[in-house]
Motif scaffolding. Structure first.
Motif, PDB file in Angstrom:
ATOM      1  N   PHE A  43      -2.327   3.152  -4.593  1.00 17.71           N
ATOM      2  CA  PHE A  43      -3.237   3.345  -3.649  1.00 17.71           C
ATOM      3  C   PHE A  43      -3.322   4.821  -3.288  1.00 17.71           C
ATOM      4  O   PHE A  43      -2.262   5.680  -2.869  1.00 17.71           O
ATOM      5  CB  PHE A  43      -3.114   2.720  -2.655  1.00 17.71           C
ATOM      6  N   VAL A  83      -8.104   1.377  -2.382  1.00 19.94           N
ATOM      7  CA  VAL A  83      -7.601   0.732  -3.427  1.00 19.94           C
ATOM      8  C   VAL A  83      -7.673   1.146  -5.066  1.00 19.94           C
ATOM      9  O   VAL A  83      -8.589   1.687  -5.196  1.00 19.94           O
ATOM     10  CB  VAL A  83      -8.647  -0.500  -2.999  1.00 19.94           C
ATOM     11  N   ILE A  87       0.595  -1.443  -0.378  1.00 25.09           N
ATOM     12  CA  ILE A  87       0.176  -0.276  -0.371  1.00 25.09           C
ATOM     13  C   ILE A  87       0.698   1.004   0.084  1.00 25.09           C
ATOM     14  O   ILE A  87       0.382   1.545  -0.968  1.00 25.09           O
ATOM     15  CB  ILE A  87      -1.066   0.055   1.551  1.00 25.09           C
ATOM     16  N   ALA A 142      -6.937  -4.906  -5.867  1.00 25.05           N
ATOM     17  CA  ALA A 142      -5.554  -5.533  -5.538  1.00 25.05           C
ATOM     18  C   ALA A 142      -6.395  -6.577  -4.181  1.00 25.05           C
ATOM     19  O   ALA A 142      -6.908  -7.079  -3.628  1.00 25.05           O
ATOM     20  CB  ALA A 142      -5.095  -4.292  -4.520  1.00 25.05           C
TER      21      ALA A 142
END
Length: 435
Positions: free
Chosen positions: A46, A316, A39, A321
């Motif tokens: 992201f 996301v 992330i 993801a």
């Protein structure tokens, strides 16, 4: 889930339910380090959740009007960060060391005076001091909070607005109800943000004037004397208002909880006092960084009492993801928090224990789980200044006030961390007295 206890509540859920916990129809709290890497890595797709990052004030911001903290577009954020990084390098931070040292010395003298006559609220003095440091760096002039021994309007505004910022971030529907209700508190909240804009405008104007006298402020790189200004004044004002809040509250709380943690354990106190007393009376930055126990105490405070403990929500991307064993659809908000990672018992033995010695030989996992300055792609631009401020203040306090203890009124209950995105003690003080 009460806002003031959001971080520990999330950690409890993640501990009992697993590292992926759905906390709303559209948000997942994550305590998995592999997912965190995915992330928050550099180049991650992201993006910051604009509904959270761009709602710090009464009006909604976007990428054209907000400061770097709320910027969603990674390219725009990177370009804006470069302007700050030029002003926040170690070299530039060292140029501000004389002002920081002078303020630290004055603050500790005031603390010593209070201790000679009875008790002292160190949280009050650290708050006054860090606001004065922000004044010097952002405004080119001190607010004289320490000298005048009282909080100026800026500190009062910060203290008033932080719980409401937390309310808007976590409970937007409740905040909207508050804003639609004709209460005196609503009018004061709006007026406070108007004052923040006013403070920031003064900072920009002072920067422009200071450059003519060859002095610098934190925004000197954004307002160059040669006219090659890359940002309009309106955006520099947004950045200045963010710095005013972030630079005051966070450092003051770290210093407060460090004093509390050290004075709770006499063995730790004695070791720290012995190290700083053995060092130079008026050290430069380098000797302070070469004091291992001092630096380990600061590192452990960052771990155990993260000034910014709350979640860092991301959205996301359009393709969805896979995080852990789950496929997460596009548009879902995924959030991680330092509070959980910095108390991971698989990484930190006895994680609730304050133990500076754990940093004598830290593992790579320990280093990765310290998220005090954010993720790799969005590291705090003021970390060098914050570190210098902490080193000076901690060394000076324990050299001059080493024979100090916590007053009976300062307890684990009074120092319980209230989570308003930044933390503060439940009681709003940390009282010390001569041992």
């Amino acid at each position: 889930m009460g806002n003031r206890n959001r971080s520990p509540s999330l950690r409890a859920l993640e501990h009992s339910q697993g590292p992926f916990v759905r906390i709303s129809p559209t948000e997942i709290a994550i305590a998995d380090i592999e997912a965190w890497r995915q992330i928050h890595r550099v180049g991650s797709d992201f993006r910051k959740n604009p509904k959270w990052y761009q709602t710090q004030a009464p009006s909604q911001y976007d990428d054209n009007t907000c400061g770097v903290f709320g910027l969603n577009d990674p390219k725009k954020a990177s370009a804006r960060r470069q302007l700050f990084l030029r002003a926040g390098t170690r070299k530039i931070a060292a140029e501000w060391d004389p002002q920081i040292k002078q303020l630290v010395d004055l603050t500790v003298e005031k603390i010593k005076r209070d201790l000679r006559t009875g008790q002292c609220d160190v949280m009050k003095w650290w708050t006054l001091m860090t606001a004065d440091v922000v004044g010097d760096l952002a405004f080119g002039e001190s607010f004289d909070n320490v000298k005048n021994e009282e909080k100026n309007r800026l500190i009062q505004d910060i203290e008033m607005v932080m719980p409401l910022i937390g309310l808007r971030m976590e409970f937007p529907w409740l905040f909207e109800l508050f804003m639609r209700t004709p209460l005196p508190q609503t009018k004061e909240y709006i007026a406070t943000f108007d004052r923040f804009i006013g403070y920031a405008q003064v900072a920009v104007e002072n920067t422009r004037n200071a450059s003519k006298g060859l002095t610098k402020t934190l925004f000197s790189k954004m307002v160059p004397e040669d006219g090659s200004q890359q940002l309009p004044d309106s955006l520099i004002v947004s950045e200045a208002s963010n710095v005013i809040v972030a630079g005051t509250d966070t450092t003051a709380m770290i210093l407060t909880y460090l004093v509390y943690a050290v004075l709770k354990d006499d063995a730790i106190r004695q070791r720290l006092v012995a190290e700083v007393e053995a060092g130079p009376e008026h050290p430069t930055w380098e000797p302070l960084e070469n004091m291992p126990y001092l630096n380990n105490v600061i590192q452990e405070t960052w771990r155990r009492y993260p000034a910014i403990s709350g979640t860092l929500p991301r959205v996301v991307p359009t393709q969805g993801a896979t995080l852990g064993k789950f496929f997460v659809p596009a548009g879902t908000v995924v959030s991680t928090q330092a509070w959980t990672f910095q108390r991971d018992a698989t990484v930190f033995e006895n994680p609730l224990e304050f133990n500076p010695d754990r940093w004598l030989n830290p593992t790579p996992a320990m280093k990765e789980h310290i998220m005090v300055f954010g993720g790799p792609a969005r590291l705090c631009v003021g970390q060098n200044i914050a570190r210098l401020e902490l080193l000076r203040a901690v060394a000076k306090f324990f050299r001059e006030c080493g024979n100090t203890r916590l007053a009976a009124s300062t307890t684990d209950e009074s120092m319980e961390m209230m989570d308003y995105f930044t933390i503060e003690p439940r009681a709003g003080f940390c009282i010390t007295e001569p041992a």
